[in-house]
Design a protein around this motif. Structure first.
Motif, PDB file in Angstrom:
ATOM      1  N   PRO A 102      74.612  61.515  98.588  1.00 23.88           N
ATOM      2  CA  PRO A 102      75.998  61.535  98.528  1.00 23.88           C
ATOM      3  C   PRO A 102      76.695  60.221  98.544  1.00 23.88           C
ATOM      4  O   PRO A 102      76.104  59.214  98.734  1.00 23.88           O
ATOM      5  CB  PRO A 102      75.915  61.941 100.096  1.00 23.88           C
ATOM      6  CG  PRO A 102      74.624  62.709 100.419  1.00 23.88           C
ATOM      7  CD  PRO A 102      73.662  61.880  99.607  1.00 23.88           C
ATOM      8  N   ASN A 103      78.009  60.348  97.935  1.00 23.82           N
ATOM      9  CA  ASN A 103      78.822  59.176  97.661  1.00 23.82           C
ATOM     10  C   ASN A 103      78.869  58.272  98.745  1.00 23.82           C
ATOM     11  O   ASN A 103      78.735  56.913  98.454  1.00 23.82           O
ATOM     12  CB  ASN A 103      80.152  59.787  97.213  1.00 23.82           C
ATOM     13  CG  ASN A 103      80.040  60.142  95.909  1.00 23.82           C
ATOM     14  OD1 ASN A 103      79.284  60.453  95.196  1.00 23.82           O
ATOM     15  ND2 ASN A 103      81.081  61.146  95.634  1.00 23.82           N
ATOM     16  N   ASP A 104      78.958  58.659 100.023  1.00 24.85           N
ATOM     17  CA  ASP A 104      79.297  57.684 101.094  1.00 24.85           C
ATOM     18  C   ASP A 104      78.068  56.905 101.552  1.00 24.85           C
ATOM     19  O   ASP A 104      77.896  55.726 101.864  1.00 24.85           O
ATOM     20  CB  ASP A 104      79.938  58.213 102.392  1.00 24.85           C
ATOM     21  CG  ASP A 104      81.215  58.748 102.181  1.00 24.85           C
ATOM     22  OD1 ASP A 104      82.111  58.311 101.469  1.00 24.85           O
ATOM     23  OD2 ASP A 104      81.726  59.654 103.020  1.00 24.85           O
ATOM     24  N   ASN A 108      76.984  52.653 100.842  1.00 29.61           N
ATOM     25  CA  ASN A 108      76.436  51.968 102.034  1.00 29.61           C
ATOM     26  C   ASN A 108      75.372  51.095 101.527  1.00 29.61           C
ATOM     27  O   ASN A 108      75.211  50.181 101.772  1.00 29.61           O
ATOM     28  CB  ASN A 108      76.207  52.899 103.344  1.00 29.61           C
ATOM     29  CG  ASN A 108      77.476  53.045 104.053  1.00 29.61           C
ATOM     30  OD1 ASN A 108      78.568  52.625 103.768  1.00 29.61           O
ATOM     31  ND2 ASN A 108      77.334  54.191 104.667  1.00 29.61           N
ATOM     32  N   MET A 109      74.513  51.797 100.760  1.00 28.18           N
ATOM     33  CA  MET A 109      73.431  51.206 100.114  1.00 28.18           C
ATOM     34  C   MET A 109      73.939  50.116  99.026  1.00 28.18           C
ATOM     35  O   MET A 109      73.157  49.141  99.452  1.00 28.18           O
ATOM     36  CB  MET A 109      72.393  52.286  99.597  1.00 28.18           C
ATOM     37  CG  MET A 109      71.892  53.225 100.379  1.00 28.18           C
ATOM     38  SD  MET A 109      70.968  54.820  99.547  1.00 28.18           S
ATOM     39  CE  MET A 109      69.662  54.271  98.805  1.00 28.18           C
ATOM     40  N   TYR A 112      74.691  47.006 100.906  1.00 29.21           N
ATOM     41  CA  TYR A 112      73.794  45.987 101.609  1.00 29.21           C
ATOM     42  C   TYR A 112      73.215  45.294 100.250  1.00 29.21           C
ATOM     43  O   TYR A 112      72.852  44.199 100.506  1.00 29.21           O
ATOM     44  CB  TYR A 112      72.646  47.061 102.170  1.00 29.21           C
ATOM     45  CG  TYR A 112      71.608  46.251 102.565  1.00 29.21           C
ATOM     46  CD1 TYR A 112      71.404  45.550 103.593  1.00 29.21           C
ATOM     47  CD2 TYR A 112      70.295  46.191 101.658  1.00 29.21           C
ATOM     48  CE1 TYR A 112      70.221  44.806 103.991  1.00 29.21           C
ATOM     49  CE2 TYR A 112      69.442  45.483 101.753  1.00 29.21           C
ATOM     50  CZ  TYR A 112      69.114  44.748 103.085  1.00 29.21           C
ATOM     51  OH  TYR A 112      68.023  44.184 103.289  1.00 29.21           O
ATOM     52  N   LEU A 113      72.915  46.036  99.145  1.00 29.03           N
ATOM     53  CA  LEU A 113      72.193  45.451  98.314  1.00 29.03           C
ATOM     54  C   LEU A 113      73.139  44.194  97.333  1.00 29.03           C
ATOM     55  O   LEU A 113      72.665  43.076  97.129  1.00 29.03           O
ATOM     56  CB  LEU A 113      72.043  46.422  96.901  1.00 29.03           C
ATOM     57  CG  LEU A 113      71.117  47.425  97.212  1.00 29.03           C
ATOM     58  CD1 LEU A 113      70.795  48.418  96.487  1.00 29.03           C
ATOM     59  CD2 LEU A 113      69.563  46.850  97.492  1.00 29.03           C
ATOM     60  N   ASN A 114      74.432  44.494  97.304  1.00 27.96           N
ATOM     61  CA  ASN A 114      75.430  43.383  96.717  1.00 27.96           C
ATOM     62  C   ASN A 114      75.546  42.220  97.824  1.00 27.96           C
ATOM     63  O   ASN A 114      75.788  41.009  97.374  1.00 27.96           O
ATOM     64  CB  ASN A 114      76.817  44.033  96.580  1.00 27.96           C
ATOM     65  CG  ASN A 114      76.608  45.027  95.352  1.00 27.96           C
ATOM     66  OD1 ASN A 114      75.956  44.861  94.540  1.00 27.96           O
ATOM     67  ND2 ASN A 114      77.552  45.923  95.361  1.00 27.96           N
ATOM     68  N   LYS A 115      75.319  42.599  99.161  1.00 26.24           N
ATOM     69  CA  LYS A 115      75.425  41.441 100.015  1.00 26.24           C
ATOM     70  C   LYS A 115      74.277  40.563 100.107  1.00 26.24           C
ATOM     71  O   LYS A 115      74.332  39.212 100.286  1.00 26.24           O
ATOM     72  CB  LYS A 115      75.504  42.130 101.530  1.00 26.24           C
ATOM     73  CG  LYS A 115      75.963  41.115 102.686  1.00 26.24           C
ATOM     74  CD  LYS A 115      76.109  41.634 103.897  1.00 26.24           C
ATOM     75  CE  LYS A 115      76.212  40.591 105.021  1.00 26.24           C
ATOM     76  NZ  LYS A 115      76.236  41.563 106.347  1.00 26.24           N
ATOM     77  N   ALA A 175      69.816  58.502 106.402  1.00 32.19           N
ATOM     78  CA  ALA A 175      70.595  59.503 105.774  1.00 32.19           C
ATOM     79  C   ALA A 175      71.926  58.965 105.382  1.00 32.19           C
ATOM     80  O   ALA A 175      72.580  59.511 104.604  1.00 32.19           O
ATOM     81  CB  ALA A 175      70.582  60.706 106.503  1.00 32.19           C
ATOM     82  N   ASP A 176      72.391  58.089 106.215  1.00 32.51           N
ATOM     83  CA  ASP A 176      73.877  57.699 106.097  1.00 32.51           C
ATOM     84  C   ASP A 176      73.895  56.275 105.235  1.00 32.51           C
ATOM     85  O   ASP A 176      75.187  55.763 104.982  1.00 32.51           O
ATOM     86  CB  ASP A 176      74.427  57.202 107.496  1.00 32.51           C
ATOM     87  CG  ASP A 176      74.766  58.648 108.452  1.00 32.51           C
ATOM     88  OD1 ASP A 176      75.074  59.675 107.520  1.00 32.51           O
ATOM     89  OD2 ASP A 176      74.552  58.644 109.407  1.00 32.51           O
ATOM     90  N   GLY A 177      72.810  55.696 104.629  1.00 27.06           N
ATOM     91  CA  GLY A 177      72.645  54.663 103.946  1.00 27.06           C
ATOM     92  C   GLY A 177      72.779  53.273 104.547  1.00 27.06           C
ATOM     93  O   GLY A 177      72.811  52.490 104.137  1.00 27.06           O
TER      94      GLY A 177
END
Length: 195
Positions: A102-104, A108-109, A112-115, A175-177
């Motif tokens: 899912p897009n949302d 969120n994932m 986290y990765l970019n941060k 499930a929400d990333g």
């Protein structure tokens, strides 16, 4: 009198070493014969699955445990079914693409990765169904219908760059990333693969 401080120092050093060590996943996966796979796990697969293709059996060891994994193809999707040493189901994972999330959740994932990484490349992405709160039948049904549930996890393996260069990381999201846990992985061992 000097013996006591040196003993305390040794204990503190070992404690800190263990904490640092716990972040690493020394995982090795070996292809095994069906006869070497737990009988209880094979019975679980046979009871809950029909019409699958290309099943292969693996023994996986890491720094904390030994587990067994059956990898198979069903309905054009690749599944991994993981069992503990006694043959009890741990989880079922499906190999997916970023477009299957899912897009949302994926946003969120990515956040986290970019941060946390200056650069990264996704090597593998899996949707995970755990057997902790469900019966075997419900877990198999949910996984093999590829349902998106609030209890799902996503496991992502990346090559990521931080200050000290590139390493492989295994990261789990809910499930929400939302971030759950991260471990540094060593490259897989292909020395003992059976063909």
């Amino acid at each position: 009198m000097n013996a006591i401080p040196s003993k305390i120092f040794a204990v503190i050093f070992l404690f800190c070493f263990q904490i640092c060590q716990a972040q690493y996943k020394y995982e090795r996966e070996f292809r095994i014969l069906k006869s070497q796979f737990p009988a209880k796990a094979i019975a679980t697969i046979n009871k809950n699955l029909k019409d699958f293709k290309r099943i292969k059996f693996y023994k996986e060891t890491d720094s904390t445990k030994i587990s067994f994994e059956a990898k198979l193809k069903k309905d054009k999707l690749w599944y991994s079914i993981e069992f503990d040493e006694d043959g009890a189901l741990e989880d079922i994972e499906i190999l997916i693409k970023t477009t299957d999330i899912p897009n949302d959740t994926y946003a969120n994932m990515e956040k986290y990765l970019n941060k946390n990484f200056t650069k990264y490349r996704i090597k593998r992405l899996q949707q995970q169904y755990t057997s902790k709160n469900e019966s075997l039948e419900v877990t198999f049904k949910s996984a093999f219908q590829n349902l998106i549930l609030p209890t799902n996890n996503y496991e992502i393996v990346i090559v990521g760059k931080k200050d000290k260069g590139y390493l492989d990381y295994e990261i789990q999201f809910d499930a929400d990333g939302n971030f759950k846990k991260i471990r540094t992985s060593l490259p897989p061992n292909y020395d003992h693969v059976l063909y």
